[in-house]
Design an enzyme around this catalytic site. Structure first.
Site, PDB file in Angstrom:
ATOM      1  N   ARG A 151      -1.780   1.621   9.295  1.00  0.00           N
ATOM      2  CA  ARG A 151      -2.550   1.298   8.075  1.00  0.00           C
ATOM      3  C   ARG A 151      -4.029   1.633   8.274  1.00  0.00           C
ATOM      4  NH1 ARG A 151       1.649   1.698   7.618  1.00  0.00           N
ATOM      5  NH2 ARG A 151       3.275   0.214   7.087  1.00  0.00           N
ATOM      6  N   SER A 200       2.259  -6.298   1.164  1.00  0.00           N
ATOM      7  CA  SER A 200       2.003  -7.228   2.281  1.00  0.00           C
ATOM      8  C   SER A 200       0.527  -7.593   2.320  1.00  0.00           C
ATOM      9  CB  SER A 200       2.388  -6.586   3.616  1.00  0.00           C
ATOM     10  OG  SER A 200       3.760  -6.323   3.624  1.00  0.00           O
ATOM     11  N   GLU A 239      -4.593  -7.088   5.027  1.00  0.00           N
ATOM     12  CA  GLU A 239      -4.419  -5.667   4.708  1.00  0.00           C
ATOM     13  C   GLU A 239      -4.987  -5.409   3.308  1.00  0.00           C
ATOM     14  OE1 GLU A 239      -0.474  -4.097   5.742  1.00  0.00           O
ATOM     15  OE2 GLU A 239      -0.589  -2.793   3.989  1.00  0.00           O
TER      16      GLU A 239
HETATM   17  C1  LIG Z   1       5.333  -3.914  -4.707  1.00  0.00           C
HETATM   18  C2  LIG Z   1       4.457  -3.254  -3.660  1.00  0.00           C
HETATM   19  C3  LIG Z   1       5.058  -2.677  -2.544  1.00  0.00           C
HETATM   20  C4  LIG Z   1       4.278  -2.064  -1.544  1.00  0.00           C
HETATM   21  N1  LIG Z   1       4.896  -1.518  -0.453  1.00  0.00           N
HETATM   22  C5  LIG Z   1       4.143  -0.930   0.490  1.00  0.00           C
HETATM   23  C6  LIG Z   1       4.758  -0.328   1.641  1.00  0.00           C
HETATM   24  O1  LIG Z   1       5.976  -0.321   1.784  1.00  0.00           O
HETATM   25  N2  LIG Z   1       3.943   0.250   2.562  1.00  0.00           N
HETATM   26  C7  LIG Z   1       2.580   0.277   2.425  1.00  0.00           C
HETATM   27  O2  LIG Z   1       1.889   0.835   3.303  1.00  0.00           O
HETATM   28  N3  LIG Z   1       1.977  -0.287   1.359  1.00  0.00           N
HETATM   29  C8  LIG Z   1       2.714  -0.869   0.388  1.00  0.00           C
HETATM   30  N4  LIG Z   1       2.106  -1.440  -0.693  1.00  0.00           N
HETATM   31  C9  LIG Z   1       0.634  -1.445  -0.778  1.00  0.00           C
HETATM   32  C10 LIG Z   1      -0.035  -0.221  -1.419  1.00  0.00           C
HETATM   33  O3  LIG Z   1       0.845   0.473  -2.297  1.00  0.00           O
HETATM   34  C11 LIG Z   1      -0.601   0.714  -0.350  1.00  0.00           C
HETATM   35  O4  LIG Z   1      -1.520   0.050   0.489  1.00  0.00           O
HETATM   36  C12 LIG Z   1      -1.298   1.957  -0.924  1.00  0.00           C
HETATM   37  O5  LIG Z   1      -1.739   2.753   0.140  1.00  0.00           O
HETATM   38  C13 LIG Z   1      -2.477   1.641  -1.838  1.00  0.00           C
HETATM   39  O6  LIG Z   1      -2.688   2.779  -2.642  1.00  0.00           O
HETATM   40  P1  LIG Z   1      -3.498   2.659  -4.022  1.00  0.00           P
HETATM   41  O7  LIG Z   1      -3.676   4.019  -4.564  1.00  0.00           O
HETATM   42  O8  LIG Z   1      -2.869   1.681  -4.919  1.00  0.00           O
HETATM   43  O9  LIG Z   1      -4.862   2.115  -3.431  1.00  0.00           O
HETATM   44  P2  LIG Z   1      -5.989   1.208  -4.095  1.00  0.00           P
HETATM   45  O10 LIG Z   1      -5.565  -0.220  -4.091  1.00  0.00           O
HETATM   46  O11 LIG Z   1      -6.430   1.786  -5.377  1.00  0.00           O
HETATM   47  O12 LIG Z   1      -7.117   1.408  -2.976  1.00  0.00           O
HETATM   48  C14 LIG Z   1      -6.864   1.036  -1.639  1.00  0.00           C
HETATM   49  C15 LIG Z   1      -7.958   1.610  -0.735  1.00  0.00           C
HETATM   50  O13 LIG Z   1      -7.910   3.028  -0.785  1.00  0.00           O
HETATM   51  C16 LIG Z   1      -9.175   3.539  -1.217  1.00  0.00           C
HETATM   52  N5  LIG Z   1      -8.932   4.733  -2.026  1.00  0.00           N
HETATM   53  C17 LIG Z   1      -8.119   4.885  -3.088  1.00  0.00           C
HETATM   54  N6  LIG Z   1      -8.169   6.161  -3.543  1.00  0.00           N
HETATM   55  C18 LIG Z   1      -9.040   6.822  -2.749  1.00  0.00           C
HETATM   56  C19 LIG Z   1      -9.554   8.154  -2.717  1.00  0.00           C
HETATM   57  N7  LIG Z   1      -9.190   9.082  -3.604  1.00  0.00           N
HETATM   58  N8  LIG Z   1     -10.459   8.470  -1.764  1.00  0.00           N
HETATM   59  C20 LIG Z   1     -10.855   7.561  -0.843  1.00  0.00           C
HETATM   60  N9  LIG Z   1     -10.428   6.274  -0.833  1.00  0.00           N
HETATM   61  C21 LIG Z   1      -9.534   5.920  -1.773  1.00  0.00           C
HETATM   62  C22 LIG Z   1      -9.805   2.407  -2.035  1.00  0.00           C
HETATM   63  O14 LIG Z   1     -11.218   2.552  -2.123  1.00  0.00           O
HETATM   64  C23 LIG Z   1      -9.367   1.219  -1.193  1.00  0.00           C
HETATM   65  O15 LIG Z   1     -10.187   1.095  -0.062  1.00  0.00           O
HETATM   66  C24 LIG Z   1       2.859  -2.047  -1.692  1.00  0.00           C
HETATM   67  C25 LIG Z   1       2.262  -2.614  -2.831  1.00  0.00           C
HETATM   68  C26 LIG Z   1       3.051  -3.211  -3.793  1.00  0.00           C
HETATM   69  C27 LIG Z   1       2.388  -3.816  -5.010  1.00  0.00           C
END
Ligand SMILES: Cc1cc2nc3c(=O)[nH]c(=O)nc-3n(C[C@H](O)[C@H](O)[C@H](O)COP(=O)(O)OP(=O)(O)OC[C@H]3O[C@@H](n4cnc5c(N)ncnc54)[C@H](O)[C@@H]3O)c2cc1C
Length: 280
Positions: free
Chosen positions: A157, A205, A275
């Site tokens: 992560r 998580s 996280e």
């Molecule tokens: C139901 C559910 C299940 C999930 N299962 C998993 C799983 O199995 N494994 C897992 O790892 N995670 C899981 N997650 C968590 C999540 O999907 C991940 O952490 C994912 O990486 C977040 O992506 P996001 O685009 O939604 O990020 P955001 O929440 O929008 O942002 C997260 C971080 O990334 C940065 N960011 C976003 N876009 C950019 C960009 N273009 N450039 C630079 N920085 C950026 C943001 O500034 C922030 O620091 C789950 C979440 C949910 C709700």
């Protein structure tokens, strides 16, 4: 570019709760992304992908939220899959199946954008997104630059891209059979829906694993499953998740996070690390 003031972050995060961002903008392309970053040098901003790891404090965010949702182009280029950062993993998985490319099936069901997934090196079932990255186009001091995979560190992560706004990512996947890819995507999706509380708002998580220590197992062992504060609840289905059960506020979620951390610290001596990212 339309900059909106006083924007409710509950609309943009999968937790479906939280405060108001002072300003909010959806960037449309490379130029508008670069321009907004230049304008905001040394000012407070937050790059938002799909908001699935983000919670905005109830007090709100006193800066600009830059949403990448509209940056959703995806194509093939010399055998690599090129995604703008706002492409979500469902769309990427669909594209991969259509183009008979395998490797990412395990991610079906993670509600992430490519930018968020690469930034945090999202993963599950012993795989992670970073394994498939060939190169990334990022902004540095308002200018674009390409980082090849040997210039990027990926860990659990974690990526060394934390401080770089990501515009575009090139992925490498192997050729596969479309029907097998679709079957595997369905297999992993079903595994997630049966083990995770997809029916409620959450951010996945809440805590990181610490070596062999799995937070959900300790939370369960200490009998914290189902504990509630306000509308937030430690999920019965997967106690590594906090869910928005009934109009939770961000403070409900944060108080529940603190309750878990304190209980675990007092009873086991283990200090958990979040996280989830709290915007404040
Ligand atoms: C139901 C559910 C299940 C999930 N299962 C998993 C799983 O199995 N494994 C897992 O790892 N995670 C899981 N997650 C968590 C999540 O999907 C991940 O952490 C994912 O990486 C977040 O992506 P996001 O685009 O939604 O990020 P955001 O929440 O929008 O942002 C997260 C971080 O990334 C940065 N960011 C976003 N876009 C950019 C960009 N273009 N450039 C630079 N920085 C950026 C943001 O500034 C922030 O620091 C789950 C979440 C949910 C709700």
């Amino acid at each position: 570019m339309n900059i909106i003031s006083n924007y409710p972050m509950a609309k943009e995060t999968t937790f479906k709760c939280g405060g108001i961002a002072k300003w909010f903008v959806e960037v449309q392309d490379l130029t508008s992304f670069a321009n907004i970053l230049k304008l905001h040098t040394n000012k407070l901003y937050y790059i938002l992908g799909n908001g699935s790891k983000t919670l905005c404090n109830d007090k709100g965010y006193n800066g600009l939220v830059i949403s990448t949702k509209k940056l959703n182009n995806i194509c093939l280029e010399n055998g690599l899959v090129v995604c703008e950062c706002g492409v979500n993993l469902f769309a990427l998985n669909h594209f991969l199946a259509e183009n008979c490319l395998k490797g990412l099936e395990w991610s079906q069901g993670i509600p992430a954008s490519v930018g968020g997934a690469v930034n945090m090196n999202a993963g599950s079932f012993e795989y992670s997104v970073g394994q498939f990255v060939e190169k990334v186009e990022v902004f540095e001091n308002g200018e674009c630059k390409i980082l090849n995979k040997n210039q990027i560190n990926f860990g659990y992560r974690f990526s060394s891209l934390k401080n770089f706004p990501i515009f575009r990512v090139w992925f490498k996947f192997e050729k596969g059979e479309k029907s097998e890819i679709l079957d595997l995507q369905n297999y992993y999706f079903n595994k997630k829906t049966t083990s995770q509380p997809m029916e409620f708002g959450s951010a996945g998580s809440i805590f990181k694993r610490k070596g062999d220590i799995i937070p959900a197992k300790i939370i369960d062992k200490l009998g914290l499953k189902g504990v509630k504060i306000g509308g937030a609840e430690i999920s019965y289905k997967h106690c590594g998740f906090i869910v928005n059960k009934n109009n939770a506020t961000a403070s409900d979620v944060i108080n529940l996070i603190n309750l878990i951390k304190t209980t675990i610290k007092n009873k086991t001596g283990i200090e958990l690390e979040e996280e989830i990212i709290i915007m404040e």
